[in-house]
Design an enzyme around this catalytic site. Structure first.
Site, mmCIF file in Angstrom:
data_model
loop_
_atom_site.group_PDB
_atom_site.id
_atom_site.type_symbol
_atom_site.label_atom_id
_atom_site.label_comp_id
_atom_site.label_asym_id
_atom_site.label_seq_id
_atom_site.Cartn_x
_atom_site.Cartn_y
_atom_site.Cartn_z
ATOM 1 N N SER A 288 112.399 35.193 54.977
ATOM 2 C CA SER A 288 111.115 35.762 54.638
ATOM 3 C C SER A 288 111.788 36.349 53.019
ATOM 4 O O SER A 288 112.966 36.642 53.205
ATOM 5 C CB SER A 288 111.195 36.998 55.137
ATOM 6 O OG SER A 288 110.510 35.934 56.553
ATOM 7 N N HIS A 365 107.211 43.014 59.416
ATOM 8 C CA HIS A 365 107.491 42.145 60.246
ATOM 9 C C HIS A 365 108.407 43.030 61.974
ATOM 10 O O HIS A 365 107.774 42.805 62.968
ATOM 11 C CB HIS A 365 108.711 41.393 60.378
ATOM 12 C CG HIS A 365 108.584 39.967 59.525
ATOM 13 N ND1 HIS A 365 107.028 39.228 59.863
ATOM 14 C CD2 HIS A 365 108.335 39.308 58.596
ATOM 15 C CE1 HIS A 365 106.709 37.765 59.430
ATOM 16 N NE2 HIS A 365 107.544 38.259 58.300
#
Lengths: 442, 442, 442, 442
Positions: A288, A365
């Site tokens: 990410s 997340h």
């Protein structure tokens, strides 16, 4: 074709109408004519709406916002009756009084073939103008309420996207990809090769429109850099040897559905799906971006804290080298790594605005129940990757059994679950704590 | 398999749970755990719910009705704020305050695979007990609100049912047919032969469950009797010669969707569909029961009005012959026809309760914009047909161009549009008007 | 993925085998083991075959050609018995004797999943080497016999290709297009826009492999030039105004099916299909290359005939200008038009090799029953178009009612049905007839 | 709808034609018109054929048999050329000469939509009359050759049949079931319940017509009796506990495909399929009738051998009790069991006609590579079961690893692989061996 152009095609071709005419049709749709021939009339409203130019649409939205809200006095009266004597009946009355006629209008518009797409497009237009027209928020609230109900997780279908998918849909992935832009059909094809997986959510009413999609690389070990994953000419791996699924891109597709969250469900369902298909794959993690790291680094307060202490000046000097576009190739890149990696770990795990961590991707997340597993140097060396985070990327780990526990820790206690390695890095960050406390963002 | 047994299969097999445990799970689903793992938790709630016996379910419904309603004080306060200063923001607040937490609970339950079916079944159970538990009406109101939104016309698929349809679905037609019972597979097969059409609405979440279905006979002229249409051995007509589509049966299938109206849409869309497929078919009409005629005939007031005048006694004597099960074969059947047909026309077109016509089937079709075209003697000679209406049936005509106009006449002016023939018959009814006026149902 | 690579994927991965081993497996497949476990053994044979390199495959084909042909003596004996006493039984025996064991071998190989694709690929390889190995023609004959039977028109499915078609299939169109090369996805997308149609035949055993496809432009009048049809940025026409369907490209896709003719069926079925979909389209015609025109023009004999007569030299001089790549832009282009158009009409309608016209594209369309409608100047100004025919293209007209008649005229009497305009042009060609007769191709 | 009625519907409606007219159309189809408009002309031929009554069809078949066979002299000449000089070219010529023009005719008829179904139906009619018209065998041979090629295993699709299957197909199972008749929809439904499996082969050209189907019961142990499996009201077993798949019925469906064997493939593929779906199922076996046992028992020779020796008379007396319809309920049933079971084992494993075992069902399964596992008393107590085999049934075991070996033993050495238990039973059969040898079936 986007929802927007689909909508145009479906209802297009009519002569331009006045906002007042559209409002009259809306009233008819809410009245008796709407009961007799709802779907037909809904179609007429949408066709008329479609003919409005931007200025006319503005006047229509103003009218929708003012004319179709509930009458305050009626709401007040019903609320008082419910307060005096709460019952199923008095509750029903106050709920009926508080619901905007707009909601019923939108429900009736949805009866037209293509109506759902039209309403998603209408909300996109409302949102685009909402900042300049605060009253339109009432329209947005009603549309959001309905769309959230209609796009309930239970109604979505998870579909695998691959090279058998219609070109019509593939083309949209290229348009909607928001993390690592797709450069064309060859790039796309590599992302759909046998050692990749791509999944999207679809709604039965928008069969050609992905709502959100995710791209996954199947690899032998956890991916530490994104460029090798995106390289169109990279050799295709042997799926049977994959042990790790790296989620390297997730993109929302529909502006008109902003605020309705699909990502959490998508990641988890894709993980379940892959576990079933590929029992050898045991690790599910993202690769990410860290979009806010360099912005934070350059804030005056951060600079201040970095500049304190004996080596402060040297540190600031080193950081200034980031302005050189070729710094990564310079002899001092290794020094920068030793400085930036701890700072990034610190940024992710310690810096907050109020109780909330600063980084939006981390918030997403960890809110889903993932943990911060690893930081990777030279992980995204694109111009954007360097600009956002000095090229560093994060792996967030989804351990399906810990997801619920991590989520609760994060929501209740604002705890950021990170690996020992990341914790160790964060402790090494050369930031003066005193200054941090002094400048603390509370 | 019904929604109910599907639900059982999907969530069955767990050990019995206590209502309090189910409520605790519901609270978790509404809280943080629900955010992290909504679909999984929703599944647990539904599995636990499934284990409850009737008594335990009752206690659960009591708890759902009392615990998950909005707080009256909060509603009142938000309503007052909206009264004082109506704005998008204050409106949003009062709507949020007035919405039951139950709604969000049900939306989250819907995320489980099979959740929609489970909620439809839950509402069926709530409705079945609502008479005895008035507080449950609050649960029903929330479920109805959601289900009406989710079963919006725009989300339904019209599907043709024929001999290629899976047996799984065909079997359900046999169970759900509510007008002229299907006697078995041979009977069903005749109803799906080339000179018949059957269509149903389906919802994407209940792919094997018809919501409503309609049966149509394609004939050369308007059907005047139903038994010939139902005869399994009747020769199959040549479709190319059909000029008339007779809708002879329409049945709702899901008790859990009671109050959500599909019939109006279904009839009109089927008419459109048939017009496209068979340009030779120009007349669309029903062959419908008249369920309230004999009940009205036997009311004391009706009897009184019939008995007045010179031939009153003779008329009442004639009508008493209807008690003989074989009256239709008796020599006086023709006399009865001359008496009953005008009375039936009168009943349909003149008798009202308040402004509303008495007969529910007439109310449905005229509310849809149809007109009353013709009455048919010996049209339904089944035991039920004779008991309800002395064997008389009505043709309601759907002229697609007049539907909207008729609907408005009916809704605004309570006008019953009937053919001249029916009007003429009604005028011949030997009822003393004075008495009618005296006893008038106002 | 081509048939070839599909085949590789399906049967790949095994260790290399010897041709003798493959032959042993083939014998087993033809024997008892083949009866017991045919599909399994067929798979083994194909997997082993797949491991052979080019040299080994050559030896295998040599063995297949020699070992699996029928025994001459047995054929002779059975034929004599049939001559002596023709009967169903003696006929059956001679047919059995004359059939190659190879045929049964191939039929059994077809039982493996993917077997049909494998046999198509095998024939491609046989054909590629047949010139150098005349004995392989026996293998080819058996494969062709079977494949022709299996790819019978009755087993093919016509499918429309558009932007909803899987990318997997679209990609193949780009590879297989043989007339006007597709330059990439943008080019392809224009060819699949709403004012274009593309259809292909597929076989159930090769679901992702087009066998042949055709591209059609829907236009207001007969297309006279191909570049405007291929221009990716050309505006998309309004389909409702189309009166003419121009077939501008038809490509066979499978080398392994060479000699099995699909084009005739495809054109006619597509014409039927379009007639049904678009009743406004009344004219069906091609826009076709004239591949042999300039080759013929440059033959010594043609040059000789052109050079005769008073203006002979001038004509030859003019024609030599075609060598200049920019001749079309030169001031003498109009003169060239006046010379080349009649010559081209002459070439197409008068020049023959024996009874057959010279041009292969004309032979194909006239053999299908089309007629030669029009010649078009500057119709294909690509390098290839100019090289083949000086940029001229032909429209062949498919009048569905005349197709059978034209076909018979062409087959029986070698008549070339052409429009009066083309006939007139042909008469103007400045060729000395005497010389033509003298040099006549008999 | 059967192939036959489908065929009727597709090509029906024309006026009756003469056989000579049909032959003329056939010749046209084989000639130039057939090349130009094959599919259309094929349709005309089939439509004309369809109008023929039985007598006219007979004359057509006579003409087809005599007119469209290869010319004996041409076959002889080509065969001699091949004998003199075998080559790919001379082989091609003899094969072309020996092929009947009928084959090409049938291949062209197949181009019509529905052509395959029509040819299957035509072969059914040819076969029905072949005994009375030996010349028609030539037609049959050509049709069989083509149909065997077209119905190659590679072209068939295995499909599961269950309660989701269209009623259209389910109805055909009821008609085609040839082993244990299906009594109606309730019976059928039980056979498709979750503890049963039913699979069929389909061909792409006959999508609604099963070619062959098999019924399987999933049970905890090997089924020993068929009536419990057929009982509509029997409780449905828990699939997860199944260890054994009992194949209790297999039926060919198409008379027109007689002689093309599907059963062997079907059993093995279904076993593979079930192994994949249900890893707990480890035993695959049939529960099969023994159709020839009692017929053999009553042959004079068998009676003679049974009657010899000390107890011969008593045995024959006991066997005569089988004539009593209620013998199974009689006190001597146990004695009969002790006598019949060994005799049945002997019949299956020892009695032959030449090298072939007598029982056709045993020949089928042992030819497929199965072994004879067990005999079951009171296994089929239907009237037919008692009449054929005294109610005894056999389990044939399919051990997938041994299938090839068993098949070879059976084909090469005529070995009947049977379990020790069956072998032991067979040795106990009270038959005089000397007599057996004396009367040996050669």
């Amino acid at each position: 074709m986007s929802v927007s152009s689909f909508f145009g095609r479906l209802f297009g071709g009519a002569a331009a109408r006045e906002p007042a005419q559209v409002m009259a049709l809306c009233r008819a749709l809410l009245g008796e004519r709407g009961e007799a021939s709802g779907a037909q009339l809904a179609r007429e409203v949408l066709a008329a709406y479609q003919t409005l130019d931007a200025a006319a649409r503005e006047r229509l939205f103003d009218a929708l916002a003012s004319d179709f809200s509930p009458a305050p006095a009626a709401v007040g009266e019903a609320a008082r009756a419910y307060e005096r004597a709460p019952s199923a009946a008095s509750l029903a009355r106050v709920q009926a009084a508080a619901e905007s006629p707009r909601q019923e209008l939108f429900r009736r518009l949805n009866m037209a073939s293509g109506g759902t797409a039209a309403l998603v497009e209408m909300r996109r237009q409302v949102l685009a103008g909402a900042a300049a027209h605060p009253a339109w928020e009432a329209i947005d609230a009603d549309l959001l309420h309905l769309l959230r109900s209609w796009f309930n997780r239970g109604f979505l279908r998870l579909e695998r996207i691959d090279w058998r998918t219609p070109a019509l849909v593939l083309e949209k992935l290229m348009r909607y990809e928001a993390v690592h832009a797709i450069q064309g059909w060859d790039d796309l094809r590599r992302r759909l090769a046998p050692d990749r997986r791509c999944f999207a959510f679809f709604h039965p009413q928008l069969p050609d429109e992905p709502l959100i999609f995710i791209e996954v690389a199947l690899t032998e070990s956890l991916s530490a850099a994104v460029q090798p994953l995106l390289e169109p000419g990279a050799p295709v791996g042997e799926v049977s040897r994959a042990r790790c699924a790296t989620f390297f891109s997730i993109s929302n597709c529909q502006d008109g559905l902003r605020g309705i969250s699909f990502g959490n469900f998508l990641i988890k369902q894709v993980a379940e799906e892959l576990r079933r298909e590929l029992p050898g794959v045991r690790k599910f993690a993202t690769l990410s971006p860290i979009p806010g790291f360099r912005r934070w680094l350059e804030e005056a307060d951060t600079q201040l804290r970095l500049g304190l202490g004996g080596e402060g000046e040297a540190r600031l000097g080193l950081l200034r080298r980031l302005a050189d576009p070729d710094w990564l190739a310079s002899p001092r890149a290794a020094e920068l790594e030793r400085l930036l990696m701890p700072l990034c770990a610190h940024y992710l795990t310690r810096e907050r605005r109020g109780a909330e961590p600063l980084d939006p991707v981390l918030r997403f997340h960890l809110g889903n129940g993932a943990s911060l597993e690893r930081l990777n140097w030279r992980a995204d060396i694109s111009a954007q990757g360097l600009a956002q985070s000095g090229g560093i990327m994060a792996n967030y780990l989804y351990r399906l059994r810990k997801v619920e526990h991590n989520h609760e820790l994060f929501v209740r206690e604002h705890r950021i679950v990170a690996s020992r390695e990341v914790e160790r890095l964060a402790r090494e960050a050369p930031l003066e704590e005193g200054a941090a406390a002094a400048a603390g963002h509370s």
